[in-house]
Scaffold this motif. Structure first.
Motif, PDB file in Angstrom:
ATOM      1  N   UNK A  32       0.846  -1.194   0.000  1.00 45.06           N
ATOM      2  CA  UNK A  32       0.000   0.000   0.000  1.00 45.06           C
ATOM      3  C   UNK A  32       0.882   1.245   0.000  1.00 45.06           C
ATOM      4  N   UNK A  33       0.433   2.287  -0.666  1.00 47.33           N
ATOM      5  CA  UNK A  33       1.106   3.573  -0.611  1.00 47.33           C
ATOM      6  C   UNK A  33       0.721   4.287   0.686  1.00 47.33           C
ATOM      7  N   UNK A  34       1.701   4.812   1.390  1.00 47.02           N
ATOM      8  CA  UNK A  34       1.439   5.445   2.685  1.00 47.02           C
ATOM      9  C   UNK A  34       2.260   6.718   2.843  1.00 47.02           C
ATOM     10  N   UNK A  35       1.743   7.621   3.646  1.00 47.83           N
ATOM     11  CA  UNK A  35       2.477   8.789   4.123  1.00 47.83           C
ATOM     12  C   UNK A  35       2.800   8.559   5.593  1.00 47.83           C
ATOM     13  N   UNK A  36       4.040   8.755   5.959  1.00 49.30           N
ATOM     14  CA  UNK A  36       4.489   8.516   7.333  1.00 49.30           C
ATOM     15  C   UNK A  36       4.939   9.807   7.994  1.00 49.30           C
ATOM     16  N   UNK A  37       4.659   9.926   9.281  1.00 49.57           N
ATOM     17  CA  UNK A  37       5.189  11.013  10.089  1.00 49.57           C
ATOM     18  C   UNK A  37       6.556  10.616  10.639  1.00 49.57           C
ATOM     19  N   UNK A  38       7.545  11.424  10.341  1.00 54.69           N
ATOM     20  CA  UNK A  38       8.874  11.286  10.945  1.00 54.69           C
ATOM     21  C   UNK A  38       9.006  12.422  11.954  1.00 54.69           C
ATOM     22  N   UNK A  39       9.294  12.074  13.208  1.00 58.76           N
ATOM     23  CA  UNK A  39       9.386  13.082  14.263  1.00 58.76           C
ATOM     24  C   UNK A  39      10.844  13.310  14.630  1.00 58.76           C
ATOM     25  N   UNK A  40      11.219  14.581  14.702  1.00 58.46           N
ATOM     26  CA  UNK A  40      12.569  14.973  15.128  1.00 58.46           C
ATOM     27  C   UNK A  40      12.430  15.750  16.431  1.00 58.46           C
ATOM     28  N   UNK A  41      13.101  15.281  17.471  1.00 59.20           N
ATOM     29  CA  UNK A  41      13.053  15.926  18.783  1.00 59.20           C
ATOM     30  C   UNK A  41      14.453  16.363  19.146  1.00 59.20           C
ATOM     31  N   UNK A  42      14.626  17.642  19.466  1.00 55.73           N
ATOM     32  CA  UNK A  42      15.952  18.112  19.835  1.00 55.73           C
ATOM     33  C   UNK A  42      16.040  19.619  19.870  1.00 55.73           C
ATOM     34  N   UNK A  43      17.270  20.119  19.816  1.00 51.09           N
ATOM     35  CA  UNK A  43      17.508  21.559  19.773  1.00 51.09           C
ATOM     36  C   UNK A  43      18.425  21.852  18.589  1.00 51.09           C
ATOM     37  N   UNK A  44      19.140  22.963  18.637  1.00 47.73           N
ATOM     38  CA  UNK A  44      19.998  23.319  17.503  1.00 47.73           C
ATOM     39  C   UNK A  44      21.270  22.482  17.445  1.00 47.73           C
ATOM     40  N   UNK A  45      21.581  21.761  18.521  1.00 40.28           N
ATOM     41  CA  UNK A  45      22.838  21.009  18.575  1.00 40.28           C
ATOM     42  C   UNK A  45      22.660  19.514  18.363  1.00 40.28           C
ATOM     43  N   UNK A  46      21.572  18.938  18.902  1.00 40.73           N
ATOM     44  CA  UNK A  46      21.419  17.488  18.864  1.00 40.73           C
ATOM     45  C   UNK A  46      19.948  17.120  18.737  1.00 40.73           C
ATOM     46  N   UNK A  47      19.708  15.895  18.280  1.00 39.81           N
ATOM     47  CA  UNK A  47      18.334  15.456  18.052  1.00 39.81           C
ATOM     48  C   UNK A  47      18.266  13.940  18.069  1.00 39.81           C
ATOM     49  N   UNK A  48      17.045  13.428  18.189  1.00 45.52           N
ATOM     50  CA  UNK A  48      16.748  12.039  17.876  1.00 45.52           C
ATOM     51  C   UNK A  48      15.674  12.030  16.793  1.00 45.52           C
ATOM     52  N   UNK A  49      15.672  10.984  16.013  1.00 40.87           N
ATOM     53  CA  UNK A  49      14.639  10.775  15.004  1.00 40.87           C
ATOM     54  C   UNK A  49      13.769   9.611  15.451  1.00 40.87           C
ATOM     55  N   UNK A  50      12.461   9.809  15.413  1.00 33.53           N
ATOM     56  CA  UNK A  50      11.505   8.747  15.717  1.00 33.53           C
ATOM     57  C   UNK A  50      10.897   8.280  14.394  1.00 33.53           C
ATOM     58  N   UNK A  51      11.206   7.057  14.014  1.00 32.07           N
ATOM     59  CA  UNK A  51      10.703   6.388  12.810  1.00 32.07           C
ATOM     60  C   UNK A  51      11.285   6.985  11.530  1.00 32.07           C
ATOM     61  N   UNK A  52      12.374   6.399  11.091  1.00 30.51           N
ATOM     62  CA  UNK A  52      13.057   6.826   9.867  1.00 30.51           C
ATOM     63  C   UNK A  52      12.376   6.166   8.675  1.00 30.51           C
ATOM     64  N   UNK A  53      11.414   6.862   8.112  1.00 28.98           N
ATOM     65  CA  UNK A  53      10.552   6.292   7.079  1.00 28.98           C
ATOM     66  C   UNK A  53      10.931   6.796   5.696  1.00 28.98           C
TER      67      UNK A  53
END
Length: 209
Positions: free
Chosen positions: A21-42
């Protein structure tokens, strides 16, 4: 600077049990100007890397291992040097997409991930998949639920490795017990709140999936 939340929508294919199936995924980036985490690398590692800019990526966190949530994870890890984290119960699904590359580290219920001075607590919320997790950040007033809880109800449980009573128990016990104003940031589609979804639990149970 306090952690902030950024949303990137990527598009691609979700494949399981012989269907695609074709899907659109939300990729969430949480962090500041120096560092971050990515939730779900789609779907699109290059787009996610571009959204990160020059920030140091601490981790690629996978809420679960359906291919549309992890297909870009190894490439993003290679581009940034960040580890891919996944609950071990979902490694059977991970191997369907990445048979030759294991996740770099486990996620466990109660584990705390820190980024930009903000703590995200891992909540094991199985049902959509065995190792599905949500990430609760009380300081940000939000929970990232992957495909466990959406605006309008629970994630799908009609395919392999999923179970409707299990996802209902996860939502009831782990998510709807959070403060009602908590923003629910989902794996697909619009965000909602715990308070908006909680009154409908009995309807979901009656409807079944």
């Amino acid at each position: 600077m306090a952690a902030r939340i950024e949303q990137l929508v990527t598009s691609g294919e979700f494949s399981l049990d012989g269907g695609t199936w074709q899907v659109d995924n939300n990729v969430w980036i949480v962090g500041d100007d120096a560092e971050a985490i990515v939730i779900d690398a789609a779907h699109d590692a290059a787009a996610i890397k571009e959204a990160l800019g020059g920030r140091r990526l601490l981790a690629v966190v996978s809420t679960h291992a359906h291919n549309d949530h992890v297909d870009a994870a190894p490439e993003l890890a290679d581009l940034t040097g960040a580890p891919v984290l996944l609950h071990p119960a979902d490694e059977v699904l991970w191997r369907q997409t990445h048979p030759d590359r294991a996740p770099d580290g486990p996620l466990a219920d109660g584990q705390e991930l820190s980024v930009a001075g903000t703590v995200l607590t891992v909540l094991h919320t199985p049902g959509h998949s065995p190792g599905a997790v949500s990430l609760y950040a009380p300081e940000l007033g939000t929970v990232f639920t992957g495909d466990t809880l959406f605006a309008g109800g629970p994630g799908a449980t009609g395919r392999s490795f999923s179970d409707f009573p299990t996802i209902i128990e996860s939502i009831r016990g782990r998510l709807l017990s959070l403060p009602p104003e908590t923003v629910v940031r989902t794996g697909h589609g619009d965000s909602t709140t715990v308070g908006a979804e909680a009154p409908h639990l009995d309807e979901w149970i009656a409807r079944g999936h």
